[in-house]
Scaffold this motif. Structure first.
Motif, PDB file in Angstrom:
ATOM      1  N   GLN A   1       0.826  -1.213   0.000  1.00 24.62           N
ATOM      2  CA  GLN A   1       0.000   0.000   0.000  1.00 24.62           C
ATOM      3  C   GLN A   1       0.858   1.259   0.000  1.00 24.62           C
ATOM      4  O   GLN A   1       0.571   2.220  -0.717  1.00 24.62           O
ATOM      5  CB  GLN A   1      -0.921   0.000   1.224  1.00 24.62           C
ATOM      6  CG  GLN A   1      -2.083  -0.972   1.127  1.00 24.62           C
ATOM      7  CD  GLN A   1      -3.009  -0.846   2.324  1.00 24.62           C
ATOM      8  OE1 GLN A   1      -2.555  -0.781   3.457  1.00 24.62           O
ATOM      9  NE2 GLN A   1      -4.303  -0.813   2.072  1.00 24.62           N
ATOM     10  N   PHE A   2       1.897   1.246   0.824  1.00 27.16           N
ATOM     11  CA  PHE A   2       2.757   2.421   0.929  1.00 27.16           C
ATOM     12  C   PHE A   2       3.490   2.690  -0.386  1.00 27.16           C
ATOM     13  O   PHE A   2       3.709   3.841  -0.770  1.00 27.16           O
ATOM     14  CB  PHE A   2       3.758   2.219   2.065  1.00 27.16           C
ATOM     15  CG  PHE A   2       4.704   3.371   2.258  1.00 27.16           C
ATOM     16  CD1 PHE A   2       4.256   4.575   2.781  1.00 27.16           C
ATOM     17  CD2 PHE A   2       6.039   3.259   1.904  1.00 27.16           C
ATOM     18  CE1 PHE A   2       5.114   5.649   2.953  1.00 27.16           C
ATOM     19  CE2 PHE A   2       6.912   4.322   2.073  1.00 27.16           C
ATOM     20  CZ  PHE A   2       6.450   5.525   2.598  1.00 27.16           C
ATOM     21  N   ALA A   3       3.853   1.618  -1.090  1.00 26.39           N
ATOM     22  CA  ALA A   3       4.620   1.771  -2.328  1.00 26.39           C
ATOM     23  C   ALA A   3       3.769   2.266  -3.492  1.00 26.39           C
ATOM     24  O   ALA A   3       4.300   2.673  -4.527  1.00 26.39           O
ATOM     25  CB  ALA A   3       5.278   0.444  -2.708  1.00 26.39           C
TER      26      ALA A   3
ATOM     27  N   MET B   1       3.964   2.101   8.755  1.00 21.56           N
ATOM     28  CA  MET B   1       2.902   3.021   9.160  1.00 21.56           C
ATOM     29  C   MET B   1       3.479   4.369   9.582  1.00 21.56           C
ATOM     30  O   MET B   1       2.897   5.424   9.305  1.00 21.56           O
ATOM     31  CB  MET B   1       2.097   2.410  10.319  1.00 21.56           C
ATOM     32  CG  MET B   1       1.287   1.187   9.936  1.00 21.56           C
ATOM     33  SD  MET B   1       0.100   1.526   8.606  1.00 21.56           S
ATOM     34  CE  MET B   1      -0.955   2.745   9.387  1.00 21.56           C
ATOM     35  N   SER B   2       4.621   4.346  10.250  1.00 17.39           N
ATOM     36  CA  SER B   2       5.278   5.599  10.650  1.00 17.39           C
ATOM     37  C   SER B   2       5.693   6.410   9.420  1.00 17.39           C
ATOM     38  O   SER B   2       5.487   7.625   9.359  1.00 17.39           O
ATOM     39  CB  SER B   2       6.492   5.285  11.521  1.00 17.39           C
ATOM     40  OG  SER B   2       7.187   6.464  11.845  1.00 17.39           O
ATOM     41  N   LYS B   3       6.250   5.725   8.419  1.00 16.26           N
ATOM     42  CA  LYS B   3       6.631   6.418   7.186  1.00 16.26           C
ATOM     43  C   LYS B   3       5.403   6.998   6.478  1.00 16.26           C
ATOM     44  O   LYS B   3       5.448   8.102   5.940  1.00 16.26           O
ATOM     45  CB  LYS B   3       7.360   5.449   6.248  1.00 16.26           C
ATOM     46  CG  LYS B   3       8.751   5.055   6.722  1.00 16.26           C
ATOM     47  CD  LYS B   3       9.413   4.105   5.736  1.00 16.26           C
ATOM     48  CE  LYS B   3      10.805   3.693   6.206  1.00 16.26           C
ATOM     49  NZ  LYS B   3      11.440   2.740   5.248  1.00 16.26           N
ATOM     50  N   LYS B   4       4.304   6.221   6.502  1.00 19.15           N
ATOM     51  CA  LYS B   4       3.074   6.680   5.851  1.00 19.15           C
ATOM     52  C   LYS B   4       2.527   7.930   6.534  1.00 19.15           C
ATOM     53  O   LYS B   4       2.108   8.896   5.885  1.00 19.15           O
ATOM     54  CB  LYS B   4       2.030   5.565   5.869  1.00 19.15           C
ATOM     55  CG  LYS B   4       0.757   5.891   5.111  1.00 19.15           C
ATOM     56  CD  LYS B   4      -0.186   4.705   5.083  1.00 19.15           C
ATOM     57  CE  LYS B   4      -1.450   5.033   4.287  1.00 19.15           C
ATOM     58  NZ  LYS B   4      -2.372   3.874   4.232  1.00 19.15           N
ATOM     59  N   LEU B   5       2.547   7.930   7.875  1.00 19.39           N
ATOM     60  CA  LEU B   5       2.075   9.095   8.623  1.00 19.39           C
ATOM     61  C   LEU B   5       2.971  10.309   8.394  1.00 19.39           C
ATOM     62  O   LEU B   5       2.484  11.438   8.282  1.00 19.39           O
ATOM     63  CB  LEU B   5       1.993   8.759  10.110  1.00 19.39           C
ATOM     64  CG  LEU B   5       0.909   7.753  10.510  1.00 19.39           C
ATOM     65  CD1 LEU B   5       1.043   7.391  11.988  1.00 19.39           C
ATOM     66  CD2 LEU B   5      -0.481   8.307  10.231  1.00 19.39           C
ATOM     67  N   ASP B   6       4.277  10.067   8.319  1.00 23.00           N
ATOM     68  CA  ASP B   6       5.210  11.171   8.027  1.00 23.00           C
ATOM     69  C   ASP B   6       4.926  11.764   6.651  1.00 23.00           C
ATOM     70  O   ASP B   6       4.943  12.991   6.475  1.00 23.00           O
ATOM     71  CB  ASP B   6       6.657  10.673   8.096  1.00 23.00           C
ATOM     72  CG  ASP B   6       7.111  10.416   9.515  1.00 23.00           C
ATOM     73  OD1 ASP B   6       6.487  10.982  10.437  1.00 23.00           O
ATOM     74  OD2 ASP B   6       8.085   9.666   9.710  1.00 23.00           O
TER      75      ASP B   6
END
Length: 450
Positions: A94-96, A158-163
């Motif tokens: 999802q993040f990618a 999830m941390s990268k996504k929130l950032d």
């Protein structure tokens, strides 16, 4: 020669036997015969009470049950570890996708396919009851380590996504701030053009015969602007004095929900406007000053006073005419608006309040800001009584249903929360700035909605 007769039992060995019996509690020990031979007799009753002798060794069935349980626990650990790996890979997938990362998508896809195959194999092993493990304890520990690594990977993603979302929001805020600044510049430019065209400008060559609603609207805008300037100064002074602004706003307008924290300033504006515009419909703001002059003479009288004051600093006018109706207006409104306790809290003493009460007008920033606001409202009052028919003021009561004809909203958030039904349609929480009527022309009052 003296001969010594030997005992039948060697004393040292007899004591060893008794000591052994006491330590292990295994019954009476007797030694007979030679020194190299000891005979032990154990009572049946004492053997029955001995925990060491009574401890049972695990049977083969019990060993098999323990091992079977360990194998099942290892299988479940592998199952949950595999599921955690799929979850982490799906989060990466999802993040990618946003922003698009082809390598990240391919890597996540491979992990998901591999783990799905692993889950399929685990399913087949379970269905065929082939859960044999040579070392289930080691397998379980390894699976738990894998599960924790997958959970950590999920949290990192999830941390990268929130950032990333935070950076995106900050970028949007910056863009909106730039748009707001651009809109403000356009508004100022448009305002200058309107002033230069005479539509919003406060005209210098105004004549009684040429009065129009646009003149009144122009001075009303200046009055509202001066009220808000004074309220900002008042709030600043209250903050410096350690006031609880939330409690102060609640005491002015109780049981009101404010859509934004900075909307509490509207409660203070409401309080100031109520005091300053009170009595606006009466000559000189007092029912005791009802003029007996005919309409035309009264119009001219107020217009002359308007023209006399409009270009003069209020402090200079007060020093020039300390007994004028404007001076009386300033004194009365200041003493009503600023309570002695408030004055003492803001300035530390009552010197300024006492000066105003005695008819003196101190040239300090706080009173000068008040005097400027008072001048604007007094000019508006004089202009209102210069019209024929004169301008009348109106207020709207709380809980009134919002009307676009008579009201201007200061809290558009109320419309966003409404579903359009009559029950949830925005209602007036409190009026901030009053409205006015000039003949058939209505100038909307400003209200705060909930």
């Amino acid at each position: 020669m003296v001969s010594v007769k030997r005992s039948a039992v060697t004393p040292s060995k007899s004591r060893w036997a008794r000591t052994f019996s006491k330590i292990f509690h295994i019954g009476d020990v007797t030694a007979k015969g030679s020194d190299d031979q000891i005979q032990e007799t154990l009572s049946d009753e004492k053997m029955a009470d001995n925990p060491i002798m009574n401890r049972k060794l695990p049977s083969d069935d019990e060993d098999e049950e323990i091992r079977d349980r360990a194998v099942k626990e290892a299988f479940l650990s592998k199952l949950f570890a595999s599921l955690s790996t799929v979850k982490a890979a799906y989060a990466q997938l999802q993040f990618a996708q946003s922003p698009y990362d082809a390598d990240g998508i391919q890597s996540a896809d491979q992990i998901i396919v591999s783990e799905l195959m692993n889950l399929s194999e685990l399913k087949q092993c379970y269905l065929k009851n082939q859960l044999n493990e040579t070392s289930p304890e080691a397998t379980q520990i390894s699976a738990e380590i894998q599960e924790q690594k997958s959970l950590l990977r999920t949290y990192e993603i999830m941390s990268k996504k929130l950032d990333y979302q935070l950076k995106l929001k900050n970028s949007e805020i910056t863009f909106l701030k730039e748009k707001l600044a651009e809109a403000n510049r356009d508004n100022k430019s448009l305002e200058k053009r309107l002033y230069s065209s005479g539509q919003l400008a406060v005209p210098d060559n105004i004549h009684l015969s040429g009065l129009s609603p646009s003149h009144f609207v122009a001075y009303l805008r200046q009055s509202i602007k001066s009220v808000r300037s004074f309220v900002r100064l008042l709030i600043s002074e209250m903050e410096s004095a350690g006031w609880d602004l939330d409690a102060a706003a609640t005491s002015i307008e109780p049981d009101v929900f404010f859509w934004k924290p900075n909307h509490k300033c509207f409660a203070f504006e409401s309080f100031v406007c109520k005091e300053m515009f009170d009595g606006f419909n009466y000559p000189n703001f007092s029912a005791d000053h009802e003029s007996l002059l005919e309409q035309k003479k009264q119009q001219q009288l107020f217009f002359d006073e308007f023209m006399e004051l409009k270009s003069v600093r209020p402090a200079d006018y007060l020093a020039w005419k300390p007994k004028s109706t404007f001076a009386t207006f300033c004194q009365t409104k200041y003493l009503r608006l600023i309570h002695p306790k408030m004055e003492s809290s803001l300035s530390g003493d009552l010197d300024q309040w006492k000066s105003v009460n005695s008819g003196e007008y101190p040239e300090v920033p706080f009173f000068l800001s008040f005097a400027e606001m008072a001048k604007r409202i007094w000019l508006l009052h004089c202009l209102a009584f210069s019209f024929d028919p004169k301008v009348s003021i109106f207020q709207v009561s709380k809980k009134s249903r919002f009307s676009e004809v008579y009201m201007e909203s200061l809290s558009d958030e109320a419309f966003l929360s409404s579903d359009g039904t009559p029950e949830n349609y925005p209602h007036v929480a409190f009026a901030v700035v009053p409205g006015f009527r000039i003949g058939k022309t209505v100038i909307q009052c400003q209200v705060y909605l909930h």
